[in-house]
Structures are given as C-alpha cells and as structure tokens.
Design an enzyme around this catalytic site. Structure first.
Site, short mmCIF file in Angstrom:
data_model
loop_
_atom_site.label_atom_id
_atom_site.label_comp_id
_atom_site.label_asym_id
_atom_site.label_seq_id
_atom_site.Cartn_x
_atom_site.Cartn_y
_atom_site.Cartn_z
N LYS A 191 0.84 -1.16 0.08
CA LYS A 191 -0.02 -0.03 0.01
C LYS A 191 1.03 1.07 -0.04
O LYS A 191 1.81 1.32 0.89
CB LYS A 191 -0.92 0.00 1.23
CG LYS A 191 -2.34 0.67 0.97
CD LYS A 191 -3.01 0.50 2.39
CE LYS A 191 -4.67 0.86 2.04
NZ LYS A 191 -5.36 0.88 3.26
O1 G3P Z 1 -7.76 1.81 5.53
C1 G3P Z 1 -8.06 2.61 4.57
C2 G3P Z 1 -9.49 3.51 4.83
O2 G3P Z 1 -10.39 2.31 4.78
C3 G3P Z 1 -9.45 4.01 6.10
O3 G3P Z 1 -10.61 4.77 6.15
O4 G3P Z 1 -11.73 6.69 7.04
O5 G3P Z 1 -12.13 4.44 8.30
O6 G3P Z 1 -9.69 5.72 8.50
P1 G3P Z 1 -10.92 5.60 7.52
#
Ligand code: G3P
Length: 219
Positions: A87
């Site tokens: 990633k």
């Molecule tokens: O891991 C990437 C993404 O899904 C994280 O999103 O906004 O839940 O931190 P968030």
C-alpha cells in the site's frame, strides 16, 4: 465483486473469515497502531498471520514517504507472503514507486485517493488497486460514492486494469452504494459487513416459523 475487511484486528478478521465471504484485508498504519504492534519485526509477523487466516490479498502500507524508502520497505513487505499487496500513498514519490513496483511485478494498492485525477495517475502507474476514501469525503460534505462512480466510468472508458477498492466505508449503505457505483472491492469495518445481514423481517419471519413449528409439534 469482493469483500475486504478494513482492520488489523485478528479476532475481527477470523470472525469475518468464518462467514465464508471474506476475500481480503486492508490495513494502514493507524489500524496497526490500534493493535499495539511495536517494531517492524512484530508488524511483519502480524501481516503473515493475517495472510495465513484469510488466504486472500492483504494490503500492508509503507511508512517511508520518499521514493527510495518506499521501494526498500515495499520490497521487504512483498517478500513476506505472496498475498501481500504493498500500500502506497498517492503522492509524487508514491506514484513513482508504484510505477517501479509494477515493473518489478510487485502488486500495489494506491491509497489516500480523493480525486479522479489521483485515480488516473494510479492507473497509469499500473496500481493493482486504487483506494478512494468514501467516508472521509462524506465527512467534509463531498460525495465519496460519486467519486467511486466517476473513477469506474473513466477506468472502463480507457480499459484500465486497476481495480477500484472503495475504502473508508462508514456503514452498510456505503457498501450497497459503492457496489451500485461499480466498485470492484469494498473494504469495510466488521460492523458494516455484519450489518448487511440484519433485517427485522428476517428476524420476525424466523420467529414465526419456529412458533408455528412448535405449535404443531409440541410434545
Ligand atoms: O484503510 C483505509 C481506509 O479504509 C481507512 O478509512 O476513514 O476509516 O480511516 P478511515
């Protein structure tokens, strides 16, 4: 269409895997920090255990922000297990690194994507996945699902092979909306996946079936 879970928590990954519908896992440095995993060796062991549990693609994020550091870390991550997808954040050094990883045959997930322009660069660099962050856009009154739909339209127009991995999913409705938009993958918290199961008519219908069965089969 594939379901990934967005967590580094082994118990949640095991629970989702038991459902039989889990295709992969995405992690990020914040999710790894929540598991109190300290040091690269411990992180590496954790990534390998996730790969062993799920048997599908597992995104492991580089920490370095410079091209050389990304390459060094990404090669080490990719060497951990064939299921590891490196990633990489959508920056100039990140796109350059993704281009090099593509040449090396290392699969990548371009993350922290918030615009069509960024998604275009990720596809041109040969990213395996692109991760538009739906929830974080919604959090600032923008339309995360529309970004997913726009990326899907453009990728189809030009025949890009990069898969759209809808990320930052906040709830069950995001899952359905991103599927409607044509996302190849959604990566979700466990609660959102389990939320797909819940419907009051299923619960009341099953309760009635059991009551009717009991009524005619009582001892
Ligand atoms: O891991 C990437 C993404 O899904 C994280 O999103 O906004 O839940 O931190 P968030």
């Amino acid at each position: 269409m594939k379901f990934f879970i967005d967590t580094a928590n082994l118990e949640q990954i095991r629970e989702a895997h038991k459902l039989g519908v889990l295709d992969g896992v995405t992690t990020n440095p914040s999710l790894m920090a929540r598991e109190n995993i300290r040091g690269q060796e411990a992180c590496n062991r954790h990534y390998v255990e996730i790969c062993r549990i799920v048997g599908g693609d597992v995104s492991a994020e580089v920490i370095a922000t410079d091209f050389e550091g990304m390459l060094r870390e990404g090669e080490a991550l990719a060497a951990l297990d064939p299921h590891i997808v490196v990633k990489v954040p959508c920056t100039a050094d990140g796109i350059r690194a993704i281009t090099r990883f593509t040449e090396m045959g290392i699969r990548t997930n371009c993350t922290l994507v918030f615009s069509v322009g960024q998604a275009l660069l990720a596809a041109k660099a040969g990213a395996t996945y692109v991760s538009p962050f739906v929830g974080r856009l919604d959090d600032i009154s923008e339309d995360g699902v529309e970004l997913v739909a726009h990326i899907v339209r453009i990728y189809r127009t030009y025949g890009f092979r990069t898969r759209v991995l809808a990320a930052s999913i906040r709830h069950t409705r995001h899952i359905v909306q991103c599927m409607d938009a044509g996302a190849d993958v959604v990566t979700c918290p466990l609660a959102a996946i389990l939320g797909l199961l819940k419907h009051p008519l299923t619960e009341s219908g099953l309760k009635q079936f059991l009551a009717d069965h009991a009524r005619v089969n009582q001892a």
